[in-house]
Design a protein around this motif. Structure first.
Motif, PDB file in Angstrom:
ATOM      1  N   LEU A   1       0.828  -1.206   0.000  1.00  0.00           N
ATOM      2  CA  LEU A   1       0.000   0.000   0.000  1.00  0.00           C
ATOM      3  C   LEU A   1       0.864   1.259   0.000  1.00  0.00           C
ATOM      4  O   LEU A   1       0.599   2.216  -0.740  1.00  0.00           O
ATOM      5  CB  LEU A   1      -0.924  -0.011   1.222  1.00  0.00           C
ATOM      6  N   CYS A   2       1.900   1.255   0.820  1.00  0.00           N
ATOM      7  CA  CYS A   2       2.767   2.438   0.922  1.00  0.00           C
ATOM      8  C   CYS A   2       3.576   2.660  -0.352  1.00  0.00           C
ATOM      9  O   CYS A   2       3.883   3.811  -0.694  1.00  0.00           O
ATOM     10  CB  CYS A   2       3.694   2.310   2.127  1.00  0.00           C
ATOM     11  N   THR A   3       3.916   1.592  -1.067  1.00  0.00           N
ATOM     12  CA  THR A   3       4.639   1.781  -2.339  1.00  0.00           C
ATOM     13  C   THR A   3       3.755   2.487  -3.358  1.00  0.00           C
ATOM     14  O   THR A   3       4.221   3.386  -4.079  1.00  0.00           O
ATOM     15  CB  THR A   3       5.142   0.459  -2.952  1.00  0.00           C
ATOM     16  N   VAL A   4       2.487   2.123  -3.434  1.00  0.00           N
ATOM     17  CA  VAL A   4       1.622   2.757  -4.441  1.00  0.00           C
ATOM     18  C   VAL A   4       1.261   4.182  -4.017  1.00  0.00           C
ATOM     19  O   VAL A   4       1.107   5.064  -4.878  1.00  0.00           O
ATOM     20  CB  VAL A   4       0.349   1.914  -4.706  1.00  0.00           C
ATOM     21  N   ILE A   5       1.148   4.412  -2.704  1.00  0.00           N
ATOM     22  CA  ILE A   5       0.910   5.788  -2.239  1.00  0.00           C
ATOM     23  C   ILE A   5       2.117   6.668  -2.576  1.00  0.00           C
ATOM     24  O   ILE A   5       1.979   7.762  -3.135  1.00  0.00           O
ATOM     25  CB  ILE A   5       0.636   5.808  -0.722  1.00  0.00           C
ATOM     26  N   GLY A   6       3.311   6.173  -2.242  1.00  0.00           N
ATOM     27  CA  GLY A   6       4.523   6.934  -2.511  1.00  0.00           C
ATOM     28  C   GLY A   6       4.744   7.160  -3.992  1.00  0.00           C
ATOM     29  O   GLY A   6       5.072   8.281  -4.429  1.00  0.00           O
ATOM     30  N   ALA A   7       4.550   6.129  -4.801  1.00  0.00           N
ATOM     31  CA  ALA A   7       4.773   6.248  -6.241  1.00  0.00           C
ATOM     32  C   ALA A   7       3.755   7.184  -6.881  1.00  0.00           C
ATOM     33  O   ALA A   7       4.086   7.964  -7.791  1.00  0.00           O
ATOM     34  CB  ALA A   7       4.711   4.871  -6.892  1.00  0.00           C
ATOM     35  N   THR A   8       2.503   7.123  -6.414  1.00  0.00           N
ATOM     36  CA  THR A   8       1.460   8.000  -6.954  1.00  0.00           C
ATOM     37  C   THR A   8       1.803   9.473  -6.728  1.00  0.00           C
ATOM     38  O   THR A   8       1.623  10.317  -7.615  1.00  0.00           O
ATOM     39  CB  THR A   8       0.100   7.682  -6.306  1.00  0.00           C
ATOM     40  N   ILE A   9       2.313   9.772  -5.549  1.00  0.00           N
ATOM     41  CA  ILE A   9       2.693  11.159  -5.249  1.00  0.00           C
ATOM     42  C   ILE A   9       3.908  11.572  -6.079  1.00  0.00           C
ATOM     43  O   ILE A   9       3.975  12.703  -6.587  1.00  0.00           O
ATOM     44  CB  ILE A   9       2.984  11.311  -3.745  1.00  0.00           C
TER      45      ILE A   9
ATOM     46  N   SER B   1       7.721  10.330   0.791  1.00  0.00           N
ATOM     47  CA  SER B   1       8.331   9.680   1.962  1.00  0.00           C
ATOM     48  C   SER B   1       7.473   9.880   3.205  1.00  0.00           C
ATOM     49  O   SER B   1       7.213   8.927   3.964  1.00  0.00           O
ATOM     50  CB  SER B   1       9.736  10.231   2.201  1.00  0.00           C
ATOM     51  N   LEU B   2       7.011  11.118   3.406  1.00  0.00           N
ATOM     52  CA  LEU B   2       6.180  11.413   4.576  1.00  0.00           C
ATOM     53  C   LEU B   2       4.845  10.677   4.498  1.00  0.00           C
ATOM     54  O   LEU B   2       4.363  10.133   5.509  1.00  0.00           O
ATOM     55  CB  LEU B   2       5.940  12.917   4.681  1.00  0.00           C
ATOM     56  N   ALA B   3       4.245  10.645   3.315  1.00  0.00           N
ATOM     57  CA  ALA B   3       2.958   9.971   3.154  1.00  0.00           C
ATOM     58  C   ALA B   3       3.084   8.472   3.352  1.00  0.00           C
ATOM     59  O   ALA B   3       2.228   7.834   3.991  1.00  0.00           O
ATOM     60  CB  ALA B   3       2.389  10.266   1.762  1.00  0.00           C
ATOM     61  N   SER B   4       4.147   7.892   2.816  1.00  0.00           N
ATOM     62  CA  SER B   4       4.373   6.450   2.958  1.00  0.00           C
ATOM     63  C   SER B   4       4.568   6.061   4.417  1.00  0.00           C
ATOM     64  O   SER B   4       3.919   5.134   4.924  1.00  0.00           O
ATOM     65  CB  SER B   4       5.604   6.042   2.131  1.00  0.00           C
ATOM     66  N   MET B   5       5.444   6.778   5.099  1.00  0.00           N
ATOM     67  CA  MET B   5       5.684   6.470   6.509  1.00  0.00           C
ATOM     68  C   MET B   5       4.463   6.781   7.365  1.00  0.00           C
ATOM     69  O   MET B   5       4.127   6.046   8.304  1.00  0.00           O
ATOM     70  CB  MET B   5       6.906   7.238   7.005  1.00  0.00           C
TER      71      MET B   5
ATOM     72  N   ALA C   1       8.831   0.440   2.286  1.00  0.00           N
ATOM     73  CA  ALA C   1       8.195   0.723   0.995  1.00  0.00           C
ATOM     74  C   ALA C   1       9.047   1.683   0.167  1.00  0.00           C
ATOM     75  O   ALA C   1       9.212   1.507  -1.049  1.00  0.00           O
ATOM     76  CB  ALA C   1       6.801   1.299   1.216  1.00  0.00           C
ATOM     77  N   MET C   2       9.607   2.698   0.823  1.00  0.00           N
ATOM     78  CA  MET C   2      10.475   3.632   0.112  1.00  0.00           C
ATOM     79  C   MET C   2      11.758   2.938  -0.350  1.00  0.00           C
ATOM     80  O   MET C   2      12.272   3.214  -1.436  1.00  0.00           O
ATOM     81  CB  MET C   2      10.804   4.828   0.999  1.00  0.00           C
ATOM     82  N   VAL C   3      12.274   2.035   0.478  1.00  0.00           N
ATOM     83  CA  VAL C   3      13.447   1.254   0.084  1.00  0.00           C
ATOM     84  C   VAL C   3      13.109   0.387  -1.126  1.00  0.00           C
ATOM     85  O   VAL C   3      13.910   0.242  -2.062  1.00  0.00           O
ATOM     86  CB  VAL C   3      13.945   0.392   1.264  1.00  0.00           C
ATOM     87  N   TYR C   4      11.911  -0.200  -1.123  1.00  0.00           N
ATOM     88  CA  TYR C   4      11.446  -1.006  -2.256  1.00  0.00           C
ATOM     89  C   TYR C   4      11.401  -0.157  -3.531  1.00  0.00           C
ATOM     90  O   TYR C   4      11.840  -0.596  -4.605  1.00  0.00           O
ATOM     91  CB  TYR C   4      10.056  -1.561  -1.937  1.00  0.00           C
ATOM     92  N   LEU C   5      10.874   1.060  -3.410  1.00  0.00           N
ATOM     93  CA  LEU C   5      10.813   1.958  -4.569  1.00  0.00           C
ATOM     94  C   LEU C   5      12.212   2.332  -5.054  1.00  0.00           C
ATOM     95  O   LEU C   5      12.454   2.432  -6.262  1.00  0.00           O
ATOM     96  CB  LEU C   5      10.026   3.212  -4.214  1.00  0.00           C
ATOM     97  N   LEU C   6      13.132   2.541  -4.118  1.00  0.00           N
ATOM     98  CA  LEU C   6      14.512   2.850  -4.495  1.00  0.00           C
ATOM     99  C   LEU C   6      15.151   1.679  -5.235  1.00  0.00           C
ATOM    100  O   LEU C   6      15.933   1.879  -6.162  1.00  0.00           O
ATOM    101  CB  LEU C   6      15.333   3.174  -3.251  1.00  0.00           C
ATOM    102  N   ARG C   7      14.813   0.478  -4.818  1.00  0.00           N
ATOM    103  CA  ARG C   7      15.443  -0.700  -5.411  1.00  0.00           C
ATOM    104  C   ARG C   7      14.841  -1.067  -6.763  1.00  0.00           C
ATOM    105  O   ARG C   7      15.555  -1.351  -7.726  1.00  0.00           O
ATOM    106  CB  ARG C   7      15.318  -1.896  -4.462  1.00  0.00           C
ATOM    107  N   LEU C   8      13.489  -1.055  -6.868  1.00  0.00           N
ATOM    108  CA  LEU C   8      12.827  -1.562  -8.069  1.00  0.00           C
ATOM    109  C   LEU C   8      12.195  -0.475  -8.926  1.00  0.00           C
ATOM    110  O   LEU C   8      11.790  -0.747 -10.060  1.00  0.00           O
ATOM    111  CB  LEU C   8      11.758  -2.589  -7.671  1.00  0.00           C
ATOM    112  N   ASN C   9      12.067   0.745  -8.380  1.00  0.00           N
ATOM    113  CA  ASN C   9      11.559   1.903  -9.141  1.00  0.00           C
ATOM    114  C   ASN C   9      10.134   1.734  -9.635  1.00  0.00           C
ATOM    115  O   ASN C   9       9.744   2.366 -10.626  1.00  0.00           O
ATOM    116  CB  ASN C   9      12.475   2.201 -10.339  1.00  0.00           C
TER     117      ASN C   9
END
Length: 340
Positions: free
Chosen positions: A90-98, A114-118, A245-253
């Protein structure tokens, strides 16, 4: 005279043996196990002891290490959190959407994401804890329900599709490698572990986390309310899911509604292998880091040895069961040693 010397020698030998057992029952014992596994694969698996392989291991353990750090807080109080994998999704899609919102500059998008995800992770984690304490429900059931809720929300927010096109500065940071072997995402995981270690070791909050896992009623009788602390540990677990989730986004984009499937089990496994007791009150976050390393080193080493993909989960599963069995004996051995 000779009899006294013999007794003194025997007492010293027993004392040394007791110390060795105490060490093996704590984080040092897990670290020794990791070193032995590293030596074994270095001698048997081709290309294992290379900088490139260790870089790969560090990349792959980052997400699990962050999740397991938060999970350690929950398990130390005697609880469990099965929702962290879905919270991560959920946090990956929230972070990516923003981050792909054209209204924001790249740096604004990264900070807000980052703030929204956390924040989302922390809020849902707090809800887990509040429900458990409000109605005195088992955390296993509550977080299992949250697992499904968060998974459904991730699909709704993302319209059941992956989200790509993240800002280039964010992607570039995720690709950074320090000193030739430490990826940026691994260093983020280490920072999370160090903060968690400091909180558990040097703060009043940390002492109460251990105390609740050891004897919750004693904490209540001392005039403190365990409810607040138990809600707080679930909030921390949700917060670390947001960071992961932010680490996941950093790794897989990519932000994905199906990210994180099975991640909660890997996090729990890292905590248990790292020496934290399932019954609560005993363990450490440094041990959790070592446990995460053991899981990934085993997986990578077996792969380099050419083990079948069906064999790897069997070996890792056996290690997890062994860790739980050892946990059941740890308390008894420590009580025997303390009574001497």
């Amino acid at each position: 005279m000779s009899g006294n010397i013999e007794k003194t020698t025997e007492a010293k030998e027993a004392s040394v043996w007791d110390k060795l057992i105490r060490i093996s029952m704590k984080e040092a014992g897990v670290a020794i196990a990791l070193v032995l596994i590293l030596i074994f694969f270095s001698l048997t698996a081709p290309y294992f002891a290379t900088p490139e392989n260790f870089l790969k291991i560090f990349v792959q353990i980052a997400i699990n290490t962050v999740l397991a750090a938060g999970m350690t807080f929950v398990i130390l109080t005697g609880g469990i959190d099965l929702s962290v994998g879905s919270l991560l999704a959920l946090c990956t899609v929230i972070g990516a959407t923003i981050m792909i919102d054209p209204r924001f500059s790249p740096w604004q998008a990264i900070v807000l994401a980052s703030l929204a995800s956390m924040g989302a992770g922390a809020i849902l984690g707090a809800i887990n804890g509040w429900i458990c304490e409000k109605w005195k429900l088992p955390s296993f059931i509550v977080t299992l329900g949250m697992l499904n809720v968060a998974s459904g929300l991730a699909r709704v927010v993302s319209d059941n599709s992956t989200i790509t096109g993240l800002p280039q500065p964010f992607v570039d940071f995720g690709n950074l490698i320090f000193w030739g072997v430490f990826p940026s995402i691994f260093l983020i995981a280490i920072v999370v572990v160090l903060i968690g270690w400091f909180v558990l070791r040097y703060t009043v909050f940390g002492r109460f986390v251990f105390a609740i896992g050891t004897n919750e009623e004693a904490v209540r009788l001392s005039g403190h309310e365990p409810k607040r602390y138990k809600i707080a540990v679930f909030t921390i677990s949700g917060l670390t899911a947001g960071i992961a989730a932010m680490v996941y986004l950093l790794r897989l984009n990519v932000g994905s509604p199906v990210a994180g499937i099975g991640y909660e089990l890997n996090a729990i496994a890292a905590v248990i292998i790292g020496g934290t007791s399932l019954s609560g009150g005993k363990g450490s976050i440094i041990g959790t880091l070592v446990g995460a390393c053991i899981l990934q080193v085993l997986s990578t080493g077996l792969q380099l040895l050419g083990a079948d993909d069906n064999i790897k989960p069997i070996v890792i599963g056996a290690v997890i069961v062994l860790a739980v069995i050892l946990d059941s004996y740890r308390g008894r051995l420590m009580r025997i040693l303390e009574s001497r």
